[in-house]
Design a protein around this motif. Structure first.
Motif, PDB file in Angstrom:
ATOM      1  N   GLY A  42       0.824  -1.203   0.000  1.00 27.25           N
ATOM      2  CA  GLY A  42       0.000   0.000   0.000  1.00 27.25           C
ATOM      3  C   GLY A  42       0.852   1.244   0.000  1.00 27.25           C
ATOM      4  O   GLY A  42       1.685   1.442  -0.864  1.00 27.25           O
ATOM      5  N   ARG A  43       0.650   2.092   1.002  1.00 22.24           N
ATOM      6  CA  ARG A  43       1.390   3.362   1.108  1.00 22.24           C
ATOM      7  C   ARG A  43       2.618   3.257   1.999  1.00 22.24           C
ATOM      8  O   ARG A  43       3.188   4.269   2.395  1.00 22.24           O
ATOM      9  CB  ARG A  43       0.475   4.465   1.649  1.00 22.24           C
ATOM     10  N   LEU A  44       3.045   2.032   2.298  1.00 19.75           N
ATOM     11  CA  LEU A  44       4.241   1.813   3.101  1.00 19.75           C
ATOM     12  C   LEU A  44       5.239   0.960   2.335  1.00 19.75           C
ATOM     13  O   LEU A  44       4.857   0.087   1.564  1.00 19.75           O
ATOM     14  CB  LEU A  44       3.895   1.109   4.416  1.00 19.75           C
ATOM     15  N   ALA A  45       6.510   1.225   2.571  1.00 17.33           N
ATOM     16  CA  ALA A  45       7.580   0.413   1.988  1.00 17.33           C
ATOM     17  C   ALA A  45       8.562   0.077   3.106  1.00 17.33           C
ATOM     18  O   ALA A  45       8.770   0.863   4.028  1.00 17.33           O
ATOM     19  CB  ALA A  45       8.288   1.154   0.867  1.00 17.33           C
ATOM     20  N   GLU A  46       9.158  -1.103   2.999  1.00 15.86           N
ATOM     21  CA  GLU A  46      10.130  -1.548   3.992  1.00 15.86           C
ATOM     22  C   GLU A  46      11.431  -1.872   3.280  1.00 15.86           C
ATOM     23  O   GLU A  46      11.434  -2.575   2.269  1.00 15.86           O
ATOM     24  CB  GLU A  46       9.601  -2.788   4.707  1.00 15.86           C
ATOM     25  N   ALA A  47      12.533  -1.335   3.793  1.00 14.37           N
ATOM     26  CA  ALA A  47      13.865  -1.616   3.248  1.00 14.37           C
ATOM     27  C   ALA A  47      14.681  -2.304   4.335  1.00 14.37           C
ATOM     28  O   ALA A  47      15.026  -1.696   5.347  1.00 14.37           O
ATOM     29  CB  ALA A  47      14.545  -0.334   2.785  1.00 14.37           C
TER      30      ALA A  47
END
Length: 134
Positions: A42-47
């Protein structure tokens, strides 16, 4: 025996996505020597940083993680939270406008494809990119 079992559990948690990103495919991106597994939900990303670096500070890692998240998601990153190992970005994808082609480097990055393969687990194409900020 218990120590061996504990070590196995500890090692399996080293490259595990956060609860909000479990089960999502990861795209591996390298930016200025930092390698990340990036997942978007959605509107979140994880690195999740997967390479070893000596005493990294969050400032430079934060910028590299944001660049990796932008490349994978195709959206601008408004804010990055987390630490040197795991960063979460809040994405700004606009109001339903066209997304940026996530495989095409933008003007501010110079990228080279190091490797590409089809993941046996998900059947998706995985790119290993090395990118530097111009």
């Amino acid at each position: 025996m218990r120590v061996l079992l504990f070590m196995c559990f500890a090692l399996t948690a080293c490259n595990t996505a956060g609860p909000h990103f479990r089960g999502l495919p990861a795209t591996t991106v390298t930016v200025d020597g930092s390698t990340f597994d990036v997942r978007v939900n959605g509107r979140l990303a994880e690195a999740l940083r997967t390479n070893m670096q000596y005493a990294p500070r969050f400032g430079p890692i934060k910028q590299r993680a944001a660049a990796a998240m932008e490349m994978v998601s195709g959206c601008r990153v408004k804010e990055v939270r987390g630490d040197q190992a795991l960063a979460t970005g809040i994405l700004d994808c606009g109001k339903g406008g066209p997304r940026i082609d996530r495989l095409t480097p933008q003007d501010e990055y110079s990228c080279y494809t190091l490797d590409s393969y089809v993941s046996p687990a998900t059947g998706e194409r995985v790119l290993d990119l090395d990118c530097t900020v111009i």
